[in-house]
Design an enzyme around this catalytic site. Structure first.
Site, PDB file in Angstrom:
ATOM      1  N   HIS A 477       0.819  -1.205   0.000  1.00  0.00           N
ATOM      2  CA  HIS A 477       0.000   0.000   0.000  1.00  0.00           C
ATOM      3  C   HIS A 477       0.856   1.258   0.000  1.00  0.00           C
ATOM      4  CE1 HIS A 477      -3.639  -2.359   1.714  1.00  0.00           C
ATOM      5  NE2 HIS A 477      -3.557  -2.432   0.416  1.00  0.00           N
ATOM      6  N   ARG A 584     -16.989  20.514   2.235  1.00  0.00           N
ATOM      7  CA  ARG A 584     -17.705  19.599   3.123  1.00  0.00           C
ATOM      8  C   ARG A 584     -17.436  19.984   4.571  1.00  0.00           C
ATOM      9  NH1 ARG A 584     -14.484  16.800  -0.267  1.00  0.00           N
ATOM     10  NH2 ARG A 584     -15.398  15.706  -2.031  1.00  0.00           N
ATOM     11  N   GLU A 714     -30.376  15.461  -4.411  1.00  0.00           N
ATOM     12  CA  GLU A 714     -29.809  14.134  -4.164  1.00  0.00           C
ATOM     13  C   GLU A 714     -30.867  13.041  -4.151  1.00  0.00           C
ATOM     14  OE1 GLU A 714     -26.419  14.745  -0.946  1.00  0.00           O
ATOM     15  OE2 GLU A 714     -28.109  16.090  -0.576  1.00  0.00           O
ATOM     16  N   ASN A 737     -23.852  10.824  -6.728  1.00  0.00           N
ATOM     17  CA  ASN A 737     -23.682   9.556  -6.010  1.00  0.00           C
ATOM     18  C   ASN A 737     -24.956   9.198  -5.253  1.00  0.00           C
ATOM     19  OD1 ASN A 737     -21.081   9.604  -6.959  1.00  0.00           O
ATOM     20  ND2 ASN A 737     -20.192  10.324  -5.048  1.00  0.00           N
ATOM     21  N   ASP A 738     -25.486  10.157  -4.476  1.00  0.00           N
ATOM     22  CA  ASP A 738     -26.710   9.893  -3.727  1.00  0.00           C
ATOM     23  C   ASP A 738     -27.920   9.807  -4.652  1.00  0.00           C
ATOM     24  OD1 ASP A 738     -26.321   9.368  -1.008  1.00  0.00           O
ATOM     25  OD2 ASP A 738     -25.877  11.468  -0.583  1.00  0.00           O
ATOM     26  N   ARG A 748     -24.956   2.367  -2.209  1.00  0.00           N
ATOM     27  CA  ARG A 748     -23.707   2.462  -2.965  1.00  0.00           C
ATOM     28  C   ARG A 748     -22.526   1.853  -2.235  1.00  0.00           C
ATOM     29  NH1 ARG A 748     -21.378   7.779  -1.486  1.00  0.00           N
ATOM     30  NH2 ARG A 748     -22.896   8.995  -0.321  1.00  0.00           N
ATOM     31  N   CYS A 785     -21.690  18.110  -8.224  1.00  0.00           N
ATOM     32  CA  CYS A 785     -20.482  17.884  -7.414  1.00  0.00           C
ATOM     33  C   CYS A 785     -20.322  16.403  -7.083  1.00  0.00           C
ATOM     34  CB  CYS A 785     -20.525  18.706  -6.128  1.00  0.00           C
ATOM     35  SG  CYS A 785     -21.956  18.392  -5.076  1.00  0.00           S
TER      36      CYS A 785
END
Length: 851
Positions: A477, A584, A714, A737-738, A748, A785
């Site tokens: 990693h 955010r 959303e 995404n939402d 998701r 976004c």
């Protein structure tokens, strides 16, 4: 037909006769079955009365047990509580004894904790320690423990607590459970941490006991470390088995999870191969130089003094404390570390990508491993302190992974030690660890025995020119993160790297894995010329990404960045961001025990505005709930948090969170800058009107100038009602995404379904188009976004649908701008029309190949 036998009622070998010491410790008269105390206090009093009746304690010791609950949590976990008295009251104990109160229906011990087996302890000495050790082992056998909670035989309970189950004889064949299926692992990189963590999630959701066997090795699939210790390689045959009433359904769910991950693992391996460092001639020094040879991990040239990171040998003092106190400290350290890893994963995902963020999500899963936690509890029960016990448990498991002979799993030992050290630092904050703070002023080539993924992700790139590790491998990693960061790196350079004197001048070629020592001036000049050539190329790219995203027919699309704090603005602007399309604010609330006050928030928002100058800043108010939780807010547990109190729903219910944030924002706006505010998770007109009313009241109280107020789209209801909502707001920002999650009814984060949550699904695109049309009816603009804004093809589609502002992870900006500058808006609109007419997400994605 008689009922099937429970795991405890099935025939078992007769236990040996209790020795006198054990007989004195617990007897049938000290076991009460089928109790139903209404409260924790009542449960303790019932158990205490049994001890009084047996002559083990004076009556006053019951009050001592109750006082202990006021200062410590005696809930051991897994339905077991172990109440005991204060140390200073040990004189009230007449002899060692245990009283067992079985509560089949459970009794609330503390909020969120239910006890079904209460083991009250009267101890003059450590005679009860063996029973507590047995309790911690029982926690690993949930089927047997569950049967203990309901058995009607007191002797069964006594046997479970006093009769150690014999160890499986060495070499005994591993047995599968009653139902099973066989499957050949087809993951190119074998079973490593990221897919294994998804196996764990699926196993924990199953309603049956599960087991995974590889040859004669078996593992509990609910435990990440247990799975990794199998050391399963690609092509190895596995048997997944289950038992219990829901065994069939559990096996179907596990098989679906295992096979669904194959496509992703194959794709990831292919991408890794594409990104892998290929053998190249590399930079050649002009003179003959001494060199240390490692393995190429991340390409690039670096010149600078060597700085050796001397990892302090960790000697953890053993500082025993009361068992309940140690449990509380361990729980607090695990919780705090889990929250920090969640923040680190999210931040890494925004800066570096989802795959890199998965490194830290897999680390967080280690903290939930019951084998690791149980081993720590066993050591604490044996009388060791929590820090010592945790360190011993993590080191033991890390050594076990290293001993498997599998390089990939040996690399995972570094992850185990990384997360283990994070917890240890909270349990024993005075311990000395190696530090990255004392770096030279000149950018250096950092040399370390190994470097943890979290240290690599947080490196100060202004002070680190290159990285060399004595251990590790190109698939570790640390190496992955170095490549993502663009940091020249070599790994597996052996202990020879650790013998280089601090300050030695060196040239690192990450493409060949070679570290050249004491270069002559002509060597340095040659290396600088090579670096300058690369820098010139990157400068041309930087110049291009600073250009606006204007289509060939003159339509400009605003491109901004998603960031969390002011420190990230510089990176975003360097990548070509024209402002911040999403700040955010929930990250101001994470990694702390209390919420930030108004002044602290004001300082954060002012720092953002000052970093941006006159560029726009769109701040999203607190978006907590769903997949983002904050422990100190004490939010109630919800069965389905994505459909619960999150985003603006929470703000309207918790004005003590919303109003200080709005005051801080309007104060920041009053001091100057280009600020907009948007509210998340809007589902109705009533929510918008209520939020605007509060915002306007606070703005008037502060005498701040009006600022644009927008909302996140959303959920489908907001998209469908966009024409109504647009009359009340100044702009929309779509969170794809939402919106995808709610439109397709797919969590998701679900391991079996996440790949199907495609934001390019025609249904999602039609909701976006509906939003744009609703906004246009009132002259409002629409931004995006969400994830597809940062995908060049997705950005092209969004622009064609009428979206006028895109905000994304900073590293995605250059490619998005280049794609938009290469097309005409007429072509983009035609592309969007074809996508809206498509029948599946695959059909939409096929349009990209038609370019």
């Amino acid at each position: 037909m008689s009922a099937p036998l429970s795991p405890l009622d099935a025939p078992r070998p007769a236990p040996p006769a209790f020795p006198p010491a054990a007989d004195a410790l617990i007897s049938p008269g000290l076991v009460r079955l089928g109790a139903a105390p209404a409260t924790r206090e009542e449960a303790i009093r019932q158990a205490g009365q049994m001890l009084v009746a047996s002559g083990a304690i004076d009556p006053g010791y019951i009050d001592s047990m109750l006082r202990r609950e006021a200062v410590a949590n005696t809930h051991l976990g897994h339905g077991i509580s172990i109440p005991h008295g204060m140390v200073e009251d040990r004189g009230l104990v007449r002899r060692n004894a245990l009283a067992i109160l079985q509560v089949p229906g459970g009794v609330t011990w503390n909020p969120g904790q239910t006890a079904r087996l209460v083991v009250a302890i009267a101890a003059q000495s450590d005679a009860h320690i063996s029973v507590l050790r047995r309790l911690t082992r029982l926690m690993q056998d949930e089927a047997r423990l569950e049967a203990l909670f309901t058995t009607a035989d007191a002797g069964t309970v006594i046997a479970a607590l006093l009769d150690e189950a014999p160890e499986t004889p060495a070499g005994a064949p591993a047995a599968d459970l009653s139902s099973a299926f066989e499957w050949t692992l087809d993951y190119p990189n074998g079973l490593h941490a990221r897919p294994a963590s998804l196996w764990v999630e699926a196993a924990r959701r199953a309603g049956a006991r599960l087991q995974v066997r590889a040859g004669d090795r078996v593992a509990d699939p609910r435990n990440l470390v247990s799975l990794l210790q199998l050391g399963v390689r690609a092509g190895e045959r596995l048997v997944v088995s289950a038992e219990g009433p829901d065994a069939g359904a559990a096996l179907e769910q596990m098989k679906a999870t295992l096979t669904a991950l194959t496509r992703q693992e194959v794709a990831d391996a292919a991408r890794a191969a594409e990104r892998a460092v290929r053998p190249v001639a590399g930079w050649q020094p002009v003179t003959r130089l001494a060199e240390v040879v490692g393995i190429a991990a991340s390409p690039g040239l670096a010149i600078g003094p060597v700085h050796l990171l001397r990892a302090a040998e960790i000697v953890v003092p053993d500082e025993p404390c009361p068992l309940a106190e140690g449990g509380d400290r361990l729980h607090a350290a695990l919780t705090a570390t889990r929250e920090h890893l969640a923040k680190l994963a999210d931040d890494t995902g925004r800066r570096l990508g989802a795959a890199e963020a998965g490194i830290f999500r897999a680390q967080a899963e280690i903290l939930a491993d019951t084998d690791l936690v149980t081993r720590t509890c066993q050591l604490m029960v044996d009388g060791h302190g929590p820090a010592f016990a945790w360190h011993e448990a993590t080191e033991g498991m890390a050594r076990g992974l290293e001993a498997l002979g599998n390089p990939l799993l040996a690399a995972r030992a570094a992850d185990l030690r990384d997360v283990g050290q994070r917890v240890l630092a909270r349990l024993a904050p005075n311990l000395a660890f190696g530090t990255l703070k004392d770096l030279p002023d000149e950018p250096c080539i950092l040399i370390a025995r190994d470097l943890s993924p979290s240290d690599t992700a947080s490196l100060d790139m202004a002070r680190i020119a290159g990285l060399v590790t004595a251990q590790g491998g190109p698939t570790s990693h640390t190496a992955i993160l170095a490549r993502t960061l663009g940091l020249p790196a070599a790994v597996a350079a052996s202990d020879a790297a650790l013998e280089i004197a601090d300050g030695t001048r060196a040239v690192l070629d990450g493409a060949t894995g070679r570290l050249y020592l004491d270069p002559a001036e002509e060597d340095v000049a040659s290396a600088r010329a090579a670096i300058a050539s690369v820098a010139a190329r990157r400068a041309r790219e930087a110049e291009e990404r600073a250009l606006p995203a204007t289509t060939t027919d003159g339509v400009r699309v605003e491109v901004g960045a998603n960031v969390n704090n002011a420190e990230q603005v510089t990176v975003a602007l360097a990548q070509g961001a024209e402002g911040v399309g999403l700040m955010r604010t929930e990250f101001l609330f994470l990694e702390r025990d209390t919420s930030p006050d108004e002044d602290e928030q004001f300082a954060a928002y002012r720092a953002m505005l000052e970093a941006l100058g006159e560029r726009p800043l769109i701040v999203r108010t607190l978006d907590i709930g769903g997949d983002k939780q904050v422990a100190h807010l004490s939010l109630p547990r919800e069965e389905n948090p994505f459909l619960g109190v999150r985003g603006s729903r929470l703000l309207l219910r918790r004005p003590e969170l919303m109003e200080p944030q709005l005051r801080a924002l309007y104060r920041a706006a009053k001091a100057g800058g280009n600020l907009s505010i948007m509210f998340p998770m809007i589902t109705s007109l009533e929510e918008v009107q209520a939020l605007r009313a509060v915002a306007e009241r606070i703005r008037a109280e502060i005498a701040a100038p009006p600022v644009p107020l927008g909302i996140m789209v959303e959920v489908p209801s907001a998209a469908i009602m966009a024409d109504v909502l647009a009359a009340e707001v100044d702009f929309f920002s779509i969170g794809t995404n939402d919106l995808t999650q709610y439109a397709l009814a797919i969590d998701r984060q679900h391991p079996d379904l996440a790949a199907e949550a495609d934001s390019l699904h025609p249904a999602v695109l039609r909701l976006i188009r509906r939003t744009v049309e609703g906004a246009a009816a009132h002259g409002r603009w629409v931004g995006v976004c969400g994830g597809i804004a940062g995908d060049p093809f997705g950005a092209a589609l969004l622009s064609g649908l009428g979206v006028s502002e895109l905000s994304m992870t900073p590293r995605d900006i250059p490619a998005v701008k280049a794609r938009l500058r290469a097309a005409s808006m007429a072509d983009l609109r035609a592309l969007a029309s074809r996508a809206l007419a498509a029948r599946t997400a695959a059909d939409v994605r096929a349009l990209d190949g038609a370019r």
